[in-house]
Scaffold this active site. Structure first.
Site, PDB file in Angstrom:
ATOM      1  N   HIS A   1      -8.121  12.194 -29.092  1.00  0.00           N
ATOM      2  CA  HIS A   1      -7.787  11.442 -30.315  1.00  0.00           C
ATOM      3  C   HIS A   1      -7.568   9.960 -29.971  1.00  0.00           C
ATOM      4  O   HIS A   1      -8.116   9.065 -30.633  1.00  0.00           O
ATOM      5  CB  HIS A   1      -6.528  12.065 -30.937  1.00  0.00           C
ATOM      6  CG  HIS A   1      -5.946  11.334 -32.114  1.00  0.00           C
ATOM      7  ND1 HIS A   1      -5.700  11.955 -33.322  1.00  0.00           N
ATOM      8  CD2 HIS A   1      -5.520  10.047 -32.263  1.00  0.00           C
ATOM      9  CE1 HIS A   1      -5.169  11.067 -34.165  1.00  0.00           C
ATOM     10  NE2 HIS A   1      -5.038   9.909 -33.548  1.00  0.00           N
ATOM     11  N   GLU A   2      -6.785   9.695 -28.924  1.00  0.00           N
ATOM     12  CA  GLU A   2      -6.469   8.303 -28.564  1.00  0.00           C
ATOM     13  C   GLU A   2      -7.688   7.559 -28.015  1.00  0.00           C
ATOM     14  O   GLU A   2      -7.886   6.384 -28.305  1.00  0.00           O
ATOM     15  CB  GLU A   2      -5.327   8.250 -27.536  1.00  0.00           C
ATOM     16  CG  GLU A   2      -4.003   8.826 -28.007  1.00  0.00           C
ATOM     17  CD  GLU A   2      -3.522   8.291 -29.340  1.00  0.00           C
ATOM     18  OE1 GLU A   2      -3.834   7.136 -29.681  1.00  0.00           O
ATOM     19  OE2 GLU A   2      -2.850   9.033 -30.066  1.00  0.00           O
TER      20      GLU A   2
ATOM     21  N   HIS B   1      -9.696   6.249 -30.689  1.00  0.00           N
ATOM     22  CA  HIS B   1      -9.168   4.981 -31.219  1.00  0.00           C
ATOM     23  C   HIS B   1      -9.782   3.785 -30.489  1.00  0.00           C
ATOM     24  O   HIS B   1     -10.096   2.762 -31.102  1.00  0.00           O
ATOM     25  CB  HIS B   1      -7.640   4.902 -31.039  1.00  0.00           C
ATOM     26  CG  HIS B   1      -6.859   5.495 -32.180  1.00  0.00           C
ATOM     27  ND1 HIS B   1      -6.945   5.016 -33.462  1.00  0.00           N
ATOM     28  CD2 HIS B   1      -5.955   6.499 -32.218  1.00  0.00           C
ATOM     29  CE1 HIS B   1      -6.127   5.719 -34.245  1.00  0.00           C
ATOM     30  NE2 HIS B   1      -5.519   6.627 -33.520  1.00  0.00           N
TER      31      HIS B   1
ATOM     32  N   GLY C   1       1.230   9.910 -29.252  1.00  0.00           N
ATOM     33  CA  GLY C   1       0.209   9.079 -28.627  1.00  0.00           C
ATOM     34  C   GLY C   1       0.046   7.788 -29.407  1.00  0.00           C
ATOM     35  O   GLY C   1       0.310   7.753 -30.607  1.00  0.00           O
TER      36      GLY C   1
ATOM     37  N   GLN D   1      -3.859   0.067 -32.149  1.00  0.00           N
ATOM     38  CA  GLN D   1      -2.988   0.376 -33.289  1.00  0.00           C
ATOM     39  C   GLN D   1      -1.855  -0.646 -33.471  1.00  0.00           C
ATOM     40  O   GLN D   1      -1.203  -0.669 -34.506  1.00  0.00           O
ATOM     41  CB  GLN D   1      -2.403   1.788 -33.158  1.00  0.00           C
ATOM     42  CG  GLN D   1      -3.464   2.881 -33.295  1.00  0.00           C
ATOM     43  CD  GLN D   1      -2.869   4.266 -33.120  1.00  0.00           C
ATOM     44  OE1 GLN D   1      -2.712   4.733 -32.008  1.00  0.00           O
ATOM     45  NE2 GLN D   1      -2.516   4.909 -34.216  1.00  0.00           N
TER      46      GLN D   1
ATOM     47  N   CYS E   1      -1.987  10.881 -37.660  1.00  0.00           N
ATOM     48  CA  CYS E   1      -2.216   9.619 -36.946  1.00  0.00           C
ATOM     49  C   CYS E   1      -1.230   8.584 -37.476  1.00  0.00           C
ATOM     50  O   CYS E   1      -1.063   8.470 -38.693  1.00  0.00           O
ATOM     51  CB  CYS E   1      -3.654   9.163 -37.184  1.00  0.00           C
ATOM     52  SG  CYS E   1      -4.049   7.624 -36.341  1.00  0.00           S
ATOM     53  N   LEU E   2      -0.603   7.851 -36.576  1.00  0.00           N
ATOM     54  CA  LEU E   2       0.381   6.844 -37.008  1.00  0.00           C
ATOM     55  C   LEU E   2      -0.262   5.743 -37.855  1.00  0.00           C
ATOM     56  O   LEU E   2       0.429   5.057 -38.595  1.00  0.00           O
ATOM     57  CB  LEU E   2       1.089   6.235 -35.791  1.00  0.00           C
ATOM     58  CG  LEU E   2       2.000   7.202 -35.009  1.00  0.00           C
ATOM     59  CD1 LEU E   2       2.503   6.542 -33.735  1.00  0.00           C
ATOM     60  CD2 LEU E   2       3.164   7.672 -35.859  1.00  0.00           C
TER      61      LEU E   2
HETATM   62 NI    NI Z   1      -4.125   8.105 -34.121  1.00  0.00          NI
END
Ligand code: NI
Length: 174
Positions: free
Chosen positions: A136-137, A140, A46, A51, A94-95
């Site tokens: 989660h996204e 963000h 995701g 991000q 998480c990236l």
């Molecule tokens: Ni994340």
């Protein structure tokens, strides 16, 4: 194809609230393609626009396994309409927060209303990994990260460690 740089903590942009998309135009479609390219390139499941530094309420996910056919999904202006009382726990990464995994409990099932790439309103009820990934996204888009589930002390330690590693050019991960 365009792979964007993913911003990582403690970049303040990650704490900002993304703006709703008014119209799905060429710029948004290009951004969505870039988000997919960037997500697949990093082996993520995701990625939210914030991000890559774009404060628009757009996110992409693909929770298919390696053996399965790719299943790219895009959500514009997603709104959670319903959450189950049943909870599930996943160890989430998480990236934007390298090398960090945190066990997080979230509602098991969620119902999301969103706009698709054609500009149409859609609804999706999802369960399991997809439900967790979407929550989660969507977090963000509201400036919320998985480390916000931790105490301030633990959160500061993680961010400090990541900031330190960033400045150390000799460090390699093999
Ligand atoms: Ni994340």
């Amino acid at each position: 194809m365009s792979i964007k740089d993913i911003i990582i903590v403690p970049d303040e942009t990650l704490k900002k609230i993304s703006d709703p998309v008014e119209k799905v135009g060429e710029a948004e479609k290009k951004l969505i393609n870039d988000l997919f390219d960037t997500m697949y390139n990093s082996n993520g499941i995701g990625l939210a626009a914030v991000q890559v530094g774009v404060l628009k309420r757009i996110l992409v996910v693909d929770v298919s396994t390696k053996e399965e056919k790719k299943k790219p999904m895009c959500f514009i202006n997603p709104i959670i309409r319903k959450l189950s009382d049943d909870m599930s726990i996943y160890e989430e990464g998480c990236l934007s927060i390298p090398d960090t995994f945190i066990e997080i409990q979230r509602p098991k099932i969620c119902e999301v209303e969103f706009i698709d790439i054609d500009g149409k309103i859609n609804n999706l009820k999802c369960d399991g990994l997809l439900s967790t990934c979407l929550q989660h996204e969507i977090n963000h888009l509201d400036g919320k990260l998985i480390i916000d589930h931790l105490s301030k002390l633990k959160r500061d330690l993680i961010v400090k460690k990541i900031s330190k590693n960033k400045k150390d050019p000799d460090r390699i991960i093999v």
